[in-house]
Design a protein around this motif. Structure first.
Motif, PDB file in Angstrom:
ATOM      1  N   TRP A 192       0.850  -1.186   0.000  1.00  0.00           N
ATOM      2  CA  TRP A 192       0.000   0.000   0.000  1.00  0.00           C
ATOM      3  C   TRP A 192       0.892   1.244   0.000  1.00  0.00           C
ATOM      4  N   LEU A 194       1.368   5.139  -0.270  1.00  0.00           N
ATOM      5  CA  LEU A 194       0.529   6.290   0.061  1.00  0.00           C
ATOM      6  C   LEU A 194       0.752   7.446  -0.917  1.00  0.00           C
ATOM      7  N   THR A 195       0.135   7.290  -2.076  1.00  0.00           N
ATOM      8  CA  THR A 195       0.091   8.374  -3.055  1.00  0.00           C
ATOM      9  C   THR A 195      -0.950   9.400  -2.616  1.00  0.00           C
ATOM     10  N   ASP A 196      -0.973  10.530  -3.276  1.00  0.00           N
ATOM     11  CA  ASP A 196      -1.993  11.544  -2.977  1.00  0.00           C
ATOM     12  C   ASP A 196      -3.396  10.962  -3.137  1.00  0.00           C
ATOM     13  N   GLN A 198      -4.386   7.815  -2.799  1.00  0.00           N
ATOM     14  CA  GLN A 198      -4.710   6.917  -1.692  1.00  0.00           C
ATOM     15  C   GLN A 198      -5.048   7.704  -0.428  1.00  0.00           C
ATOM     16  N   LEU A 199      -4.268   8.741  -0.172  1.00  0.00           N
ATOM     17  CA  LEU A 199      -4.491   9.551   1.029  1.00  0.00           C
ATOM     18  C   LEU A 199      -5.837  10.259   0.993  1.00  0.00           C
ATOM     19  N   TRP A 202      -8.866   6.691   0.482  1.00  0.00           N
ATOM     20  CA  TRP A 202      -9.070   5.473   1.255  1.00  0.00           C
ATOM     21  C   TRP A 202      -8.217   5.350   2.521  1.00  0.00           C
ATOM     22  N   ALA A 203      -7.234   6.207   2.687  1.00  0.00           N
ATOM     23  CA  ALA A 203      -6.294   6.040   3.804  1.00  0.00           C
ATOM     24  C   ALA A 203      -6.816   6.685   5.082  1.00  0.00           C
ATOM     25  N   LEU A 208      -5.042   2.778   7.901  1.00  0.00           N
ATOM     26  CA  LEU A 208      -3.581   2.886   7.921  1.00  0.00           C
ATOM     27  C   LEU A 208      -2.987   2.105   9.089  1.00  0.00           C
ATOM     28  N   HIS A 211      -3.217  -1.677   8.445  1.00  0.00           N
ATOM     29  CA  HIS A 211      -2.273  -2.171   7.453  1.00  0.00           C
ATOM     30  C   HIS A 211      -0.848  -2.151   7.994  1.00  0.00           C
ATOM     31  N   HIS A 220       5.200   3.444   6.643  1.00  0.00           N
ATOM     32  CA  HIS A 220       4.346   3.419   5.464  1.00  0.00           C
ATOM     33  C   HIS A 220       5.179   3.603   4.200  1.00  0.00           C
ATOM     34  N   VAL A 222       5.948   4.955   0.443  1.00  0.00           N
ATOM     35  CA  VAL A 222       5.716   6.140  -0.370  1.00  0.00           C
ATOM     36  C   VAL A 222       6.186   5.849  -1.786  1.00  0.00           C
TER      37      VAL A 222
END
Length: 256
Positions: A192, A194-196, A198-199, A202-203, A208, A211, A220, A222
């Protein structure tokens, strides 16, 4: 100077990346540019501002080609345009994807077909489009970006996980078919990241935390965490590696 490992053989390489102006794709584009590669990327949204940023940081500009990868004729034309500008594509990174969450009961035939078109079909036809050039160049590397979602038996997006699993079958089949031509085909399976997107979508704090608890490494992921792995798969450093899936997920799934 690159913050990534240096792979000298990638200097001057002709690289084509789908979805190369945002998220993981943007990190990959910058990573290859930092190696001295000549990078072309496609996506539907305008990538001009991103290209400006890369040129300001590195003194080299990626070639942005507007393209909906589900339009196979347009995708083929984009590969041809990249080859005209930079020479035959010798590194293909099939990165573009759409992991929109959905429930089985709500999936229509049109939604299913679109999910496969974005997450699987375009990868096949992009590979098909670069093979002749790679063969003429004496070899090349194809990287199919998948994910660990199907390995986890992840719910919430069966269309996406089905395509991801299919990509691993495609990777193995193409590796077998084009190995005699010196063309290597591998999959890169992020956890997973954490792109923009995803944030924003769904994050949640709860998701978070849950996971992170599954990872061996308590940090996490990136987008930049995918770059060195992709550079390695593209480089001659992995010259005898093909038909494999390289997992970069902080230790959620343990293979072997």
């Amino acid at each position: 100077m690159s913050e990534y490992a240096t792979f000298h053989d990638l200097a001057g390489a002709s690289v084509f990346i789908s979805g190369g102006g945002a998220g993981i794709g943007a990190a990959l584009t910058e990573g290859f540019i930092a190696q001295g590669a000549r990078v072309a990327f496609v996506q539907r949204s305008d990538g001009t501002a991103f290209c400006d940023e890369i040129e300001a940081r590195h003194g080299a500009r990626p070639l942005f080609i507007p393209c909906d990868i589900t339009d196979i004729a347009a995708l083929r034309a984009a590969v041809a345009e990249a080859a005209e500008a930079h020479g035959p594509v010798t590194v293909l990174v099939n990165n573009a994807a759409n992991d929109q969450r959905h429930k089985t009961e709500e999936v229509t035939e049109a939604f299913w077909d679109q999910a496969q078109a974005i997450n699987l079909k375009a990868h096949f036809f992009a590979a098909q489009a670069v093979v002749a050039g790679m063969r003429a160049a004496g070899g090349g590397a194809i990287i199919n970006v998948t994910s660990i979602s199907y390995m986890m038996g992840q719910g919430a997006y069966p269309g996406y996980t089905s395509a991801n699993s299919g990509l691993n079958g495609l990777t193995r089949s193409l590796a077998r078919e084009f190995g005699p031509d010196g063309i290597r085909v591998n999959a890169l399976a992020p956890g997973w990241v954490l792109t923009d997107k995803q944030l924003k979508k769904w994050a949640t704090p709860e998701a978070l935390a849950a996971h992170l608890a599954r990872q061996c490494l308590p940090q996490h992921l990136v987008p930049a965490d995918m770059v060195d792995a992709a550079l390695f798969l593209a480089s001659k450093a992995s010259r005898m590696m093909t038909g494999q899936a390289l997992v970069v997920d902080g230790g959620v799934v343990v293979t072997g």
